[in-house]
Design an enzyme around this catalytic site. Structure first.
Site, short mmCIF file in Angstrom:
data_model
loop_
_atom_site.label_atom_id
_atom_site.label_comp_id
_atom_site.label_asym_id
_atom_site.label_seq_id
_atom_site.Cartn_x
_atom_site.Cartn_y
_atom_site.Cartn_z
CB CYS A 3 -0.89 -0.01 1.23
SG CYS A 3 -1.74 1.55 1.51
CB CYS A 6 1.04 1.11 4.40
SG CYS A 6 -0.60 0.76 5.10
CG HIS A 45 -4.35 -0.49 5.09
ND1 HIS A 45 -3.87 0.20 4.00
CD2 HIS A 45 -5.37 -1.27 4.64
CE1 HIS A 45 -4.56 -0.16 2.92
NE2 HIS A 45 -5.48 -1.04 3.28
CG HIS A 97 -6.45 9.54 0.60
ND1 HIS A 97 -6.64 8.26 0.18
CD2 HIS A 97 -6.71 10.33 -0.47
CE1 HIS A 97 -6.98 8.26 -1.10
NE2 HIS A 97 -7.04 9.52 -1.52
CG HIS A 99 -7.83 14.82 -1.57
ND1 HIS A 99 -6.80 14.78 -2.48
CD2 HIS A 99 -8.47 13.63 -1.69
CE1 HIS A 99 -6.82 13.62 -3.13
NE2 HIS A 99 -7.83 12.91 -2.67
P1 AMP Z 1 -7.40 9.80 -4.62
O1 AMP Z 1 -7.34 9.91 -6.12
O2 AMP Z 1 -8.54 10.50 -3.97
O3 AMP Z 1 -7.26 8.34 -4.19
O4 AMP Z 1 -6.12 10.57 -4.09
C1 AMP Z 1 -4.83 10.05 -4.17
C2 AMP Z 1 -3.91 11.23 -4.16
O5 AMP Z 1 -2.61 10.77 -3.83
C3 AMP Z 1 -3.81 11.96 -5.50
O6 AMP Z 1 -4.19 13.32 -5.34
C4 AMP Z 1 -2.32 11.84 -5.87
O7 AMP Z 1 -1.80 12.99 -6.49
C5 AMP Z 1 -1.68 11.58 -4.50
N1 AMP Z 1 -0.43 10.85 -4.53
C6 AMP Z 1 -0.14 9.74 -5.23
N2 AMP Z 1 1.11 9.33 -4.97
C7 AMP Z 1 1.62 10.21 -4.06
C8 AMP Z 1 2.90 10.34 -3.40
N3 AMP Z 1 3.89 9.47 -3.59
N4 AMP Z 1 3.05 11.38 -2.54
C9 AMP Z 1 2.07 12.27 -2.35
N5 AMP Z 1 0.85 12.19 -2.93
C10 AMP Z 1 0.64 11.19 -3.77
ZN ZN Z 2 -2.26 1.42 3.68
#
Ligand code: AMP
Ligand code: ZN
Length: 110
Positions: A3, A6, A45, A97, A99
């Protein structure tokens, strides 16, 4: 567990940390959708909002309280909190998560 978030919690993958304690991690989104865009995740998680239940949902209130603290410290008074749940809603990482979007007019969404 395979993940991404994680691994970010475990520091196996680097991130720009905004805030961290024993329960949660906040870090900047790699692909910002607003002038300020960071993510807040529980260290535990949980696959997404639909995996919340009476046992594990306490962290959600904790996260909202911490978002209020973090944004206040940043001098942000206006912000949006978004959780995508499921592929049709745009969820791409299956670790719960939130935003946090801010830094200017965000437009209408909901
Ligand atoms: P979601 O599309 O709501 O699942 O959000 C996932 C978010 O994670 C997206 O806005 C991506 O830009 C962000 N994301 C993906 N990989 C990373 C990373 N390595 N570091 C920071 N953010 C990330
Ligand atoms: Zn996780």
């Amino acid at each position: 567990m395979d993940c991404l978030f994680c691994k970010i919690c475990e520091k196996e993958i680097p991130s720009k940390v905004v805030y961290e304690d024993d329960k949660i991690l906040a870090f900047y989104d790699i692909d910002p959708k607003a002038p300020v865009h960071f993510l807040v995740i529980p260290k535990e998680h949980i696959a997404g909002a639909s995996a919340l239940n009476a046992e594990n949902a306490g962290v959600v209130a904790y996260i909202y309280a911490k978002i209020a603290e973090i944004t206040a410290k940043m001098g942000i008074s206006s912000y949006r909190v978004v959780t995508n749940c499921g592929p049709d809603a745009g969820q791409t990482v299956f670790h719960l998560h939130f935003h946090v979007l801010a830094g200017g007019p965000l437009g209408e969404m909901a």
